[in-house]
Design an enzyme around this catalytic site. Structure first.
Site, PDB file in Angstrom:
ATOM      1  CG  HIS A 102      22.369 -36.646  -3.242  1.00 30.75           C
ATOM      2  ND1 HIS A 102      23.497 -38.384  -2.528  1.00 30.75           N
ATOM      3  CD2 HIS A 102      23.541 -36.371  -3.292  1.00 30.75           C
ATOM      4  CE1 HIS A 102      24.435 -38.183  -2.971  1.00 30.75           C
ATOM      5  NE2 HIS A 102      24.492 -36.935  -3.136  1.00 30.75           N
TER       6      HIS A 102
ATOM      7  CD  GLU B  30      17.937 -12.900  -6.937  1.00 25.76           C
ATOM      8  OE1 GLU B  30      17.927 -12.948  -6.031  1.00 25.76           O
ATOM      9  OE2 GLU B  30      18.050 -12.215  -7.839  1.00 25.76           O
TER      10      GLU B  30
ATOM     11  CE  LYS C  64      12.334  -2.322  -5.662  1.00 21.28           C
ATOM     12  NZ  LYS C  64      13.155  -3.469  -6.528  1.00 21.28           N
TER      13      LYS C  64
ATOM     14  CD1 TRP D  39      -0.017  -5.583  -3.429  1.00 21.65           C
ATOM     15  CD2 TRP D  39      -0.444  -6.521  -1.016  1.00 21.65           C
ATOM     16  NE1 TRP D  39       0.351  -6.653  -3.678  1.00 21.65           N
ATOM     17  CE2 TRP D  39       0.080  -7.721  -2.766  1.00 21.65           C
ATOM     18  CE3 TRP D  39      -0.509  -6.921   0.038  1.00 21.65           C
ATOM     19  CZ2 TRP D  39       1.026  -8.769  -2.058  1.00 21.65           C
ATOM     20  CZ3 TRP D  39      -0.160  -8.316   0.293  1.00 21.65           C
ATOM     21  CH2 TRP D  39       0.186  -9.378  -0.389  1.00 21.65           C
TER      22      TRP D  39
ATOM     23  CG  ASN E 133       0.199   2.439   3.518  1.00 18.29           C
ATOM     24  OD1 ASN E 133      -0.681   2.931   2.960  1.00 18.29           O
ATOM     25  ND2 ASN E 133       1.727   2.695   3.025  1.00 18.29           N
ATOM     26  N   GLY E 134      -0.241  -0.935   6.667  1.00 19.28           N
ATOM     27  CA  GLY E 134      -0.686  -1.970   7.942  1.00 19.28           C
ATOM     28  C   GLY E 134      -1.628  -2.534   7.843  1.00 19.28           C
TER      29      GLY E 134
ATOM     30  CE  LYS F 298      15.448 -11.320  -9.561  1.00 20.38           C
ATOM     31  NZ  LYS F 298      15.281 -10.392  -8.604  1.00 20.38           N
TER      32      LYS F 298
ATOM     33  CD  GLU G  28      11.081 -11.718  -8.154  1.00 10.01           C
ATOM     34  OE1 GLU G  28      10.664 -10.820  -6.900  1.00 10.01           O
ATOM     35  OE2 GLU G  28      12.250 -11.676  -8.264  1.00 10.01           O
TER      36      GLU G  28
ATOM     37  NE  ARG H  80       5.282   1.016  -0.810  1.00  8.17           N
ATOM     38  CZ  ARG H  80       5.784   1.525   0.038  1.00  8.17           C
ATOM     39  NH1 ARG H  80       7.110   2.677  -0.374  1.00  8.17           N
ATOM     40  NH2 ARG H  80       5.571   0.735   0.785  1.00  8.17           N
TER      41      ARG H  80
ATOM     42  CB  CYS I 148      -0.558   0.151   1.102  1.00 14.00           C
ATOM     43  SG  CYS I 148      -1.750  -1.595   1.252  1.00 14.00           S
TER      44      CYS I 148
HETATM   45  C1  AGP Z   1      12.939  -9.142  -5.601  1.00  8.78           C
HETATM   46  O1  AGP Z   1      13.177  -9.663  -6.561  1.00  8.78           O
HETATM   47  C2  AGP Z   1      11.718  -8.892  -4.685  1.00  8.78           C
HETATM   48  N1  AGP Z   1      10.169  -8.475  -5.074  1.00  8.78           N
HETATM   49  C3  AGP Z   1      12.257  -9.827  -3.116  1.00  8.78           C
HETATM   50  O2  AGP Z   1      12.423 -11.256  -2.923  1.00  8.78           O
HETATM   51  C4  AGP Z   1      12.651  -8.982  -1.835  1.00  8.78           C
HETATM   52  O3  AGP Z   1      13.920  -8.870  -2.603  1.00  8.78           O
HETATM   53  C5  AGP Z   1      12.258  -8.933  -0.724  1.00  8.78           C
HETATM   54  O4  AGP Z   1      11.329  -8.774  -0.700  1.00  8.78           O
HETATM   55  C6  AGP Z   1      13.060  -8.191  -0.187  1.00  8.78           C
HETATM   56  O5  AGP Z   1      13.180  -6.991  -0.050  1.00  8.78           O
HETATM   57  P1  AGP Z   1      13.446  -6.492  -0.009  1.00  8.78           P
HETATM   58  O6  AGP Z   1      15.144  -6.154  -0.274  1.00  8.78           O
HETATM   59  O7  AGP Z   1      13.286  -4.908   0.332  1.00  8.78           O
HETATM   60  O8  AGP Z   1      13.867  -6.343   1.813  1.00  8.78           O
END
Ligand code: AGP
Length: 605
Positions: A505, A482, A600, A75, A101-102, A486, A489, A27, A2
């Site tokens: 294994h 990673e 985000k 959100w 927010n929250g 990526k 996502e 976000r 949010c």
């Molecule tokens: C990254 O591609 C993602 N959107 C997600 O894994 C992100 O890294 C994670 O939510 C942590 O966010 P931060 O680094 O702002 O703490």
């Protein structure tokens, strides 16, 4: 997640707020809303819409004038995305409007009590209890009405409140969810993220948890929820409005991937000490004696930041010979971990606001641990909560998926590992070697990015895959993790990362022509082992895309990456895989900057 934006001044508020909401779109959200008024207006005017900010804009009538307003991107947490559940929420008499927010943990309880008292709820949200409580308060001042309400609330909030009887003020409060004030000339702004402010002012005040503020056009004051005045000196933010623009790229992800050479240059700038073959990291607040007393390092982060932490742990073990490991902060905070006074804890977060990371930091501090933050957003909650740390200086990252922040965080870890190593047994010669390697990185990143067209062609070949396996060994394994995150996502292709050493294994059972494997094959002492893993895959007719320092005979395709020092190789090997994920997603027509279901900044549990 949010987003909040608010304004009070002389300008026509609706266009300003809509533009602010657009700046917060990155976000992640599912609905939006706006409420406005002015000292001369009769009451508050509100519009809300499920969908995008442009859907809200289309619903805003031409005569929607005002000089005070608050707006929100939601959100969904409590209740599905809908016009009714969108914020702001308004009281039955249309006098009080709140954006939040929250999460209010005791909302169900409060709602039951209010309903028993005859209050009718319009939405399914937790936020709506705030509105009714403020509206029912008999306190005379708006600040006191809000304060009384907050005393009844358990949970997290960043809120902005307007009241038709007090059109010349906005009252805001923070507990666990960011609230930033923007100080202008005879006008004030508020937002949950500086992205919404920097087009108008770079003078900001970040509220602390337990702090409130009253904004008037020509004045602001901050105080605790108990009413004690606090001092708030505005600071100047470095990030410019232009850093949030697309800069000629089609997506933020593409722009941010291409900003990496420059970003790495920034994280190195002013930190290298050639005289002693080490680095200056003054913000750590850790002198040589403290550094030598560290017996373990524990790194905590979520998602991509956790993977950067895994690379960092590896670097710290290799260069400083201190046992180090990384763990998801989201797990750590719930397992009543043994907190050891000789362990250095490091919280990693791009946004500096990830709730799970912040909660882990708070738990650690409560138990007396020393916690450093490796963070991108200056002044963010985790940066403020930590005992010291480093900023990664990647600049604003708008795309939901992290690229340049990941790379810069890995470089920040290399600097920290070098620093810790040089207070211990890392030789001058090795210190020099690492510094030379670090200095080569920006140029090597640029060389890597020049190969984008080749990677694009490869992405087109692999985009049909229903699933992909990523393998790596030791230094290569977090890179594989990673890269697999990526890809899933941004392209929604299922991907799984495995240590290459674990193939036989279990995962070898999956190998067949339809399951491509991406193998991370650095030219280090494990090269032959990695080649053997590729042999095993090839023998079972699996397709292989290798990311390596030279062409790999066993692979169907190889992306050749420039060689750096062994310890720094993971930094460069991640970059072509960002491009692979990007071009795969592009060829599948995905919403690259805002993948479905993701936000985000994950500021709730
Ligand atoms: C990254 O591609 C993602 N959107 C997600 O894994 C992100 O890294 C994670 O939510 C942590 O966010 P931060 O680094 O702002 O703490």
């Amino acid at each position: 997640m949010c987003g909040i934006v608010g304004y009070i001044g002389k300008r026509d508020v609706a266009p300003l707020l809509l533009e602010g909401l657009q700046r917060l779109e990155y976000r992640g959200y599912d609905s939006a809303g706006i409420v406005v008024t002015s000292p001369k207006a009769a009451g508050l005017k509100m519009v809300k819409a499920k969908g995008r900010v442009r859907d809200l804009e289309a619903k805003v009538p031409a005569r929607f004038k005002g000089t005070t307003g608050i707006a929100h991107t939601r959100w969904a947490t409590h209740g599905a995305p809908s016009d009714l559940n969108a914020h702001p929420h308004m009281s039955a008499d249309d006098k009080v409007a709140v954006v939040h927010n929250g999460i209010i943990d005791n909302a169900a309880d409060l709602r039951r009590k209010l309903e028993a008292d005859g209050v009718e709820f319009l939405s399914e949200t937790d936020t709506e209890v705030l509105v009714h409580l403020i509206a029912r308060s008999e306190a005379q001042k708006l600040e006191d009405k809000v304060r009384e309400t907050l005393r009844l609330i358990e949970g997290t909030y960043g809120i902005a409140v307007m009241h038709a009887d007090f059109p010349e003020r906005i009252v805001v409060a923070r507990n666990g969810s960011p609230v930033v004030l923007g100080i202008g000339e005879k006008e004030m702004f508020v937002a949950s993220d500086i992205a919404a402010l920097v087009a108008h002012t770079r003078q900001i005040v970040t509220l602390d948890d337990g702090e409130m503020a009253t904004l008037k056009a020509d004045d602001f004051r901050t105080y605790t929820t108990e009413g004690t005045r606090t001092t708030a000196e505005p600071t100047t933010v470095e990030w410019e409005a232009a850093s949030y623009d697309m800069g000629g790229h089609d997506t933020y992800m593409h722009k941010e991937i291409h900003e990496q050479a420059e970003a790495v240059d920034r994280v190195l700038r002013g930190r290298i000490d050639d005289r002693f073959s080490t680095v200056h990291l003054g913000g750590l607040n850790l002198d040589a004696r403290d550094a030598r007393a560290v017996r373990r390092v524990k790194i905590l982060g979520c998602g991509t930041s956790y993977h950067a932490g895994q690379i960092g742990a590896q670097m710290i073990e290799e260069l400083a010979r201190i046992p180090a490991d990384a763990e998801p902060a989201s797990e750590f905070r719930y397992r009543n971990a043994v907190v050891d006074p000789d362990t250095l804890y490091i919280a990693v977060s791009q946004s500096g606001e990830t709730y799970d990371v912040l909660a882990a930091v708070q738990e650690l501090k409560r138990k007396g641990a020393r916690v450093l933050g490796i963070v991108n957003v200056v002044g963010s909650a985790i940066a403020r909560e930590a005992d010291g740390g480093m900023y990664v200086h990647a600049g604003p990252e708008v795309c939901v998926v992290s690229t340049k922040c990941f790379t810069n965080t890995c470089v920040a870890f290399a600097l920290l590992a070098l620093h810790l190593g040089r207070t211990r047994d890392l030789s001058v010669r090795d210190g020099k070697r690492i510094i030379e390697g670090l200095r080569k990185l920006p140029q090597q990143i640029s060389e890597m990015l020049e190969r984008e067209e080749d990677i694009k062609k490869l992405a087109a070949q692999y985009a049909d895959a229903r699933s992909m396996l990523f393998i790596g060994r030791v230094r290569g394994y977090p890179v594989a993790r990673e890269a697999s995150l990526k890809l899933k996502e941004v392209s929604y292709i299922h991907a799984e990362a495995y240590p290459a050493s674990e193939l036989k294994h279990g995962p070898l059972a999956l190998i067949e022509p339809a399951l491509p494997t991406v193998a991370i094959v650095p030219d280090d002492d494990l090269l032959e082992k990695n080649r053997a893993a590729m042999e095993e895959i090839k023998a079972r007719s699996g397709q292989i895309l290798a990311v390596a320092h030279q062409e790999q005979e066993k692979a169907d395709h190889t992306i050749v990456v420039p060689k750096n020092e062994d310890e720094l190789d993971p930094i460069l090997m991640g970059i072509p895989l960002q491009l692979l994920a990007y071009h795969t997603a592009l060829s599948l027509g995905r919403d690259i900057d805002k993948p479905r279901n993701l936000a985000k900044s994950v500021t709730v549990e």
